[in-house]
Design a protein around this motif. Structure first.
Motif, short mmCIF file in Angstrom:
data_model
loop_
_atom_site.label_atom_id
_atom_site.label_comp_id
_atom_site.label_asym_id
_atom_site.label_seq_id
_atom_site.Cartn_x
_atom_site.Cartn_y
_atom_site.Cartn_z
N GLU A 79 0.83 -1.21 0.00
CA GLU A 79 0.00 0.00 0.00
C GLU A 79 0.87 1.26 0.00
O GLU A 79 0.61 2.21 -0.75
CB GLU A 79 -0.91 -0.01 1.24
N GLU B 260 2.57 1.70 -3.34
CA GLU B 260 1.58 2.20 -4.31
C GLU B 260 1.38 3.70 -4.17
O GLU B 260 1.35 4.43 -5.15
CB GLU B 260 0.23 1.49 -4.10
N ARG B 261 1.21 4.15 -2.93
CA ARG B 261 1.02 5.59 -2.69
C ARG B 261 2.23 6.39 -3.13
O ARG B 261 2.10 7.47 -3.72
CB ARG B 261 0.73 5.85 -1.21
N ALA C 196 4.43 5.51 -5.45
CA ALA C 196 4.50 5.48 -6.91
C ALA C 196 3.49 6.45 -7.52
O ALA C 196 3.80 7.15 -8.49
CB ALA C 196 4.24 4.06 -7.42
N GLU C 197 2.30 6.52 -6.94
CA GLU C 197 1.28 7.46 -7.43
C GLU C 197 1.72 8.90 -7.22
O GLU C 197 1.55 9.74 -8.12
CB GLU C 197 -0.06 7.20 -6.71
N PHE C 198 2.31 9.18 -6.07
CA PHE C 198 2.81 10.53 -5.81
C PHE C 198 3.90 10.90 -6.82
O PHE C 198 3.91 12.01 -7.37
CB PHE C 198 3.37 10.64 -4.39
N LYS C 199 4.81 9.98 -7.06
CA LYS C 199 5.90 10.23 -8.02
C LYS C 199 5.34 10.47 -9.42
O LYS C 199 5.77 11.38 -10.13
CB LYS C 199 6.87 9.06 -8.02
N LYS C 200 4.35 9.67 -9.80
CA LYS C 200 3.73 9.82 -11.13
C LYS C 200 3.07 11.19 -11.25
O LYS C 200 3.26 11.89 -12.25
CB LYS C 200 2.70 8.71 -11.33
N GLN C 201 2.30 11.60 -10.22
CA GLN C 201 1.64 12.90 -10.24
C GLN C 201 2.66 14.04 -10.30
O GLN C 201 2.45 15.02 -11.01
CB GLN C 201 0.74 13.07 -9.02
N SER C 202 3.74 13.91 -9.57
CA SER C 202 4.79 14.94 -9.58
C SER C 202 5.42 15.05 -10.96
O SER C 202 5.70 16.15 -11.43
CB SER C 202 5.86 14.62 -8.54
#
Length: 183
Positions: free
Chosen positions: A137, A140-141, A143-149
């Motif tokens: 979890e 995942e969070r 990776a999502e933060f990195k993607k959004q950045s």
């Protein structure tokens, strides 16, 4: 021109001149906005200190040594007692917090996880989450933060590129149009 020496407002030359001036004013305002706001956006998405430093906005309370009231003294004395530090070290610790609370928290977190044997704050967060069964979890969070950045960073870069090409095309079409910026 009219009989009073003023240009006619409905003449094609006046209308074209007015449009050109308005266009240049808008371009100048847009460039100024980007010049002022742009560095803030790019600083938010670039970092030389690693992933965890990119998460931290630059804040500064500036209340430390300049404002040594009752609360400052009370907090320093409390730090001296709870952490068994000298007055000088307690003041340094508290001033570091006042200077930038976010960086202070990150450096303390980094030191905590290094003390547990992890090589970095992020590795420590993931390692401790795995002990609780939440490693996937947390990954995942992150990776999502990195993607959004990355998306935000690429958006900012794209805006700058579009502005650059816009000004380049404007200049190529009429090199004298940029003289309005200086006036």
């Amino acid at each position: 021109e009219s009989s009073r020496g003023r240009p006619l407002t409905n003449s094609p030359l006046h209308t074209q001149d007015t449009r050109k001036k308005k266009k240049m004013k808008c371009s100048l305002l847009l460039a100024l906005l980007v010049a002022v706001v742009g560095p803030t956006f790019t600083a938010a998405f670039t970092s030389t200190k690693g992933f965890s430093a990119a998460l931290v906005p630059k804040t500064r309370l500036n209340a430390g040594p300049l404002f040594k009231g009752k609360d400052y003294e009370r907090v320093v004395e409390n730090i001296m007692v709870t952490k068994n530090l000298s007055r000088e070290d307690a003041e340094k610790d508290y001033n570091a917090y006042l200077e930038n609370p976010n960086n202070y928290a990150l450096s303390k977190g980094e030191a905590y996880y290094r003390g547990l044997g992890y090589s970095s704050l992020m590795e420590g967060v993931i390692g401790e989450a795995e002990k609780e069964g939440k490693g996937d979890e947390v990954r995942e969070r992150m990776a999502e933060f990195k993607k959004q950045s990355q998306i935000k960073g690429l958006s900012v870069i794209s805006v700058f590129l579009v502005l650059f090409f816009y000004f380049k095309i404007q200049y190529d079409n009429d090199p004298t149009s940029l003289t309005y910026i200086a006036h």
